[in-house]
Structure formats: C-alpha cells, structure tokens
Design a protein around this motif. Structure first.
Motif, PDB file in Angstrom:
ATOM      1  N   TYR A 131       8.176  20.734 -26.558  1.00 29.57           N
ATOM      2  CA  TYR A 131       8.212  20.527 -25.101  1.00 29.57           C
ATOM      3  C   TYR A 131       8.513  21.868 -24.422  1.00 29.57           C
ATOM      4  O   TYR A 131       7.992  22.166 -23.345  1.00 29.57           O
TER       5      TYR A 131
ATOM      6  N   GLY B 257       4.692  17.891 -28.094  1.00 29.07           N
ATOM      7  CA  GLY B 257       5.133  18.603 -26.893  1.00 29.07           C
ATOM      8  C   GLY B 257       4.927  17.795 -25.632  1.00 29.07           C
ATOM      9  O   GLY B 257       5.298  18.241 -24.537  1.00 29.07           O
ATOM     10  N   PHE B 258       4.306  16.616 -25.761  1.00 33.43           N
ATOM     11  CA  PHE B 258       4.176  15.751 -24.580  1.00 33.43           C
ATOM     12  C   PHE B 258       4.173  14.264 -24.934  1.00 33.43           C
ATOM     13  O   PHE B 258       4.235  13.417 -24.037  1.00 33.43           O
ATOM     14  N   SER B 259       4.075  13.943 -26.239  1.00 34.64           N
ATOM     15  CA  SER B 259       4.144  12.533 -26.655  1.00 34.64           C
ATOM     16  C   SER B 259       5.357  12.389 -27.567  1.00 34.64           C
ATOM     17  O   SER B 259       5.304  12.804 -28.727  1.00 34.64           O
TER      18      SER B 259
ATOM     19  N   ARG C  19       2.920  26.052 -19.110  1.00 36.06           N
ATOM     20  CA  ARG C  19       2.567  25.544 -17.777  1.00 36.06           C
ATOM     21  C   ARG C  19       3.206  26.367 -16.655  1.00 36.06           C
ATOM     22  O   ARG C  19       2.774  26.312 -15.521  1.00 36.06           O
TER      23      ARG C  19
ATOM     24  N   GLU D  52      -3.501  18.363 -15.563  1.00 28.29           N
ATOM     25  CA  GLU D  52      -2.149  18.499 -14.989  1.00 28.29           C
ATOM     26  C   GLU D  52      -1.741  17.187 -14.350  1.00 28.29           C
ATOM     27  O   GLU D  52      -2.583  16.468 -13.808  1.00 28.29           O
ATOM     28  N   GLU D  53      -0.454  16.894 -14.423  1.00 28.28           N
ATOM     29  CA  GLU D  53       0.044  15.690 -13.741  1.00 28.28           C
ATOM     30  C   GLU D  53      -0.083  15.839 -12.231  1.00 28.28           C
ATOM     31  O   GLU D  53       0.038  16.944 -11.703  1.00 28.28           O
TER      32      GLU D  53
ATOM     33  N   VAL E 105       5.378  23.877 -24.271  1.00 28.07           N
ATOM     34  CA  VAL E 105       4.519  23.337 -23.208  1.00 28.07           C
ATOM     35  C   VAL E 105       5.028  23.799 -21.833  1.00 28.07           C
ATOM     36  O   VAL E 105       4.263  24.260 -20.986  1.00 28.07           O
TER      37      VAL E 105
ATOM     38  N   SER F  46      10.461  18.286 -31.335  1.00 32.01           N
ATOM     39  CA  SER F  46       9.904  17.916 -30.026  1.00 32.01           C
ATOM     40  C   SER F  46      10.528  18.744 -28.917  1.00 32.01           C
ATOM     41  O   SER F  46       9.831  19.175 -27.992  1.00 32.01           O
TER      42      SER F  46
ATOM     43  N   LYS G 205      -5.918  19.322 -21.385  1.00 35.81           N
ATOM     44  CA  LYS G 205      -5.092  18.262 -20.790  1.00 35.81           C
ATOM     45  C   LYS G 205      -4.984  18.467 -19.279  1.00 35.81           C
ATOM     46  O   LYS G 205      -4.657  19.561 -18.815  1.00 35.81           O
TER      47      LYS G 205
ATOM     48  N   CYS H 212      -2.377  22.171 -28.663  1.00 38.22           N
ATOM     49  CA  CYS H 212      -1.477  21.046 -28.975  1.00 38.22           C
ATOM     50  C   CYS H 212      -2.166  20.187 -30.026  1.00 38.22           C
ATOM     51  O   CYS H 212      -2.767  19.143 -29.708  1.00 38.22           O
TER      52      CYS H 212
END
Ligand SMILES: NC(=O)c1ccc[n+]([C@@H]2O[C@H](COP(=O)([O-])OP(=O)(O)OC[C@H]3O[C@@H](n4cnc5c(N)ncnc54)[C@H](O)[C@@H]3O)[C@@H](O)[C@H]2O)c1
Length: 282
Positions: A174, A159-161, A181, A256-257, A177, A170, A254, A198
């Motif tokens: 994604y 979901g993120f890689s 979020r 957050e960006e 995810v 995927s 994880k 995840c």
C-alpha cells in the motif's frame, strides 16, 4: 555515430521479475546494473551477454534495506554506466514473515519487538532506491525524448486488495502504491516519471513450487512476460502515477478513484500546503 545505449539500475535483478526485465532490456541492447543480495542470476546474465569488448551487465551485492549498502551499489552503477542512468527499477523484495509470535504463544512473558524485515526491504528499501534515483535524475540533462529519468516500482495486488494474512507485506505494498500515486504526480514537471506494476501471483522464487502448483489449477497465475511488458510501456510512454495491474491475460492500467467534492478539495488544499517541503522557491 552510434547512439549511446540506454541504461538501467535494477534491484532484485538476479531472480524472478527483475531477472525477466533484465533479460528483456538486454535483448534491446540496454546496459544494466543489478544490485541484489544474491548474485547468481546477475553473474549468469553477465556470462551470457558480456563480451571482451562490451560489458552490458554490471552488478554488485547489496542489501536494499541498508542505505549505505544501496548507496555504494548506486555509485558503482554510475561509474559502470558512464555517469547516466535512464531508468531505475526497485524490484528487490521478500514475502510476508512472521512478525509476532504465534497467537497461542502470546499469553505471557514480555512484549516482543516485531520483525519488520518485510517492511524494511519492501518499503524502506524502495524509498532508498527512489531517493537515489530522484537525486541522480535531477543532475542529468533531459534525453532526446524530454526525460531526465523514469522509475518503475513494484507494488502488488496486495497494494490495493487487502489479503488478511499478509498485513506487513500489504502495508509495504500500500505504501508503494501511495508513493506512486503521489510522487508520480509531482515529479513529471521535472522530467521524471514514477509508475508501478501491481502483479497478481507470478511463479518466481518468492513462493514455493507447491504453492504455485495449487494456484496453477485455479488458472490465475500471472504471465511474467505481461509484467515485463508493463515495465516496457512505462519506459516508452509518458504516463506517470500509473498502476499497471498484471493478471493472467496481461495488464490494465488501474483507474483513479473518484472522490466526493469535499474530499477532492481537501486533497488539493493539502497538496498546495506541502509543496514548499520539496521546492525551496515556494
Ligand atoms: N511473484 C509474485 O507473485 C509477485 C507478485 C506481486 C509483487 N511481487 C513483487 O515483485 C518483486 C520481485 O519479487 P519476485 O517475485 O521476482 O521474487 P524473487 O524472490 O524471485 O526475486 C526477488 C529478488 O530480490 C532479491 N532480494 C531480496 N531481498 C533483498 C535485499 N534485502 N536486498 C537486495 N536484494 C534482495 C532476491 O535475492 C531476489 O533476487 C517483489 O517486490 C515482490 O514483492 C511479486
């Protein structure tokens, strides 16, 4: 008076991660309802944990990719769990399927409709479960800790890689995810949380034993107990929109960006401009 047992609705609870979570919840005296397309595991749990006087395990056959099928199971769950469901876990899922003919078979002939079963189970099915849960949570009073209900979703490291050979899986993960979020940030004001695990590669029925044997040598197999621990953290904590990345050593949340200022401003403006879709008073 004895406190009422906490209750949970689990899709995919007959096997793998869902089954392990069901076992943990039962060890803590939860009453649970399993909706699954295959019921062997659910029946086994019922035989072990139900007594003539107390039924802790309830179940129904359901295909999560069908709204009618899930709706029917959810209504049965509400009845079995006496009108309140504290936690909902959409865990049912399948791996990547061949969505197009082999590349070598695509030289001629008509266009082939893609097989989107993976998306239908792993994303549409999850959205159906979330839709049922949120509507039900909104009808419930807050519990003694201030929550109407909590959702624990299952994304994946996919979901993120990006994993090149699993595009549809995927896309679904994604999606999970993205749902976590976003919706997980909007719902806490209503007393509802949305988080997701995840996991990396965990030994379940989703893959073959031969595959797991080869992965085992690399020392990267994920502990199923660690995945279940992260679900329990979601239940006990007050966080929302969190991604629990589960690896061989357990889980980490994880971060957050961080976004450039223009991007953050755009996110804020889009967010404010779409709230009216969800709340009639805005
Ligand atoms: N095992 C892993 O390595 C891994 C890693 C990351 C994420 N996940 C995710 O974890 C979730 C659970 O998978 P698992 O690894 O425990 O696999 P599993 O095959 O052991 O369990 C999946 C369960 O979902 C049920 N199911 C499948 N399709 C269904 C449908 N249409 N309707 C209702 N039930 C259905 C199956 O009958 C089974 O009981 C999936 O969403 C999967 O994508 C697994």
């Amino acid at each position: 008076m004895t406190p009422r047992p906490r209750t949970a609705f689990i899709t995919g609870g007959s096997s793998g991660l869902g089954y392990a979570l069901a076992q943990r919840l039962l060890s803590q005296n939860y009453h649970i309802f399993i909706a699954d397309i295959s019921l062997d595991g659910a029946k086994e749990l019922a035989t072990t944990h139900n007594t003539p006087s107390v039924s802790k395990v309830h179940y129904a056959g359901a295909d999560v990719s069908s709204w009618d099928s899930q709706l029917s199971a959810f209504k049965q769950a509400l009845q079995a769990l006496k009108g309140r469901i504290d936690y909902v876990f959409p865990i049912a899922g399948i791996g990547e399927r061949r969505w197009l003919p082999f590349a070598e078979e695509s030289a001629e002939g008509d266009f082939v409709k893609p097989n989107l079963q993976t998306l239908e189970v792993d994303l549409t099915g999850v959205l159906y479960t979330v839709a049922l849960a949120v509507q039900q949570f909104r009808r419930q009073e807050k519990d003694e800790r201030g929550w109407k209900g909590k959702l624990g979703l299952v994304a994946s490291i996919c979901g993120f890689s990006p994993v090149p050979a699993v595009p549809v899986y995927s896309a679904a993960k994604y999606g999970v995810v993205g749902l976590t979020r976003t919706y997980g940030k909007m719902l806490p004001t209503e007393g509802i949380t949305v988080n997701a695990v995840c996991p990396g590669i965990a030994r379940t029925s989703i893959n073959t034993e031969a595959f797991y044997k080869s992965v085992e040598k690399d020392g990267i197999l994920v502990s199923i107990d660690g995945v279940v621990d992260s679900f329990m953290d979601m239940i006990e904590g007050s966080g929302s929109a969190e991604l629990y990345v589960c690896g061989p050593e357990g889980y980490v949340k994880k971060e957050e960006e961080k976004y450039d200022a223009w991007l953050q401003k755009s996110i804020d403006v889009l967010d404010e401009g779409h709230r009216w879709i969800h709340y009639s008073g805005l």
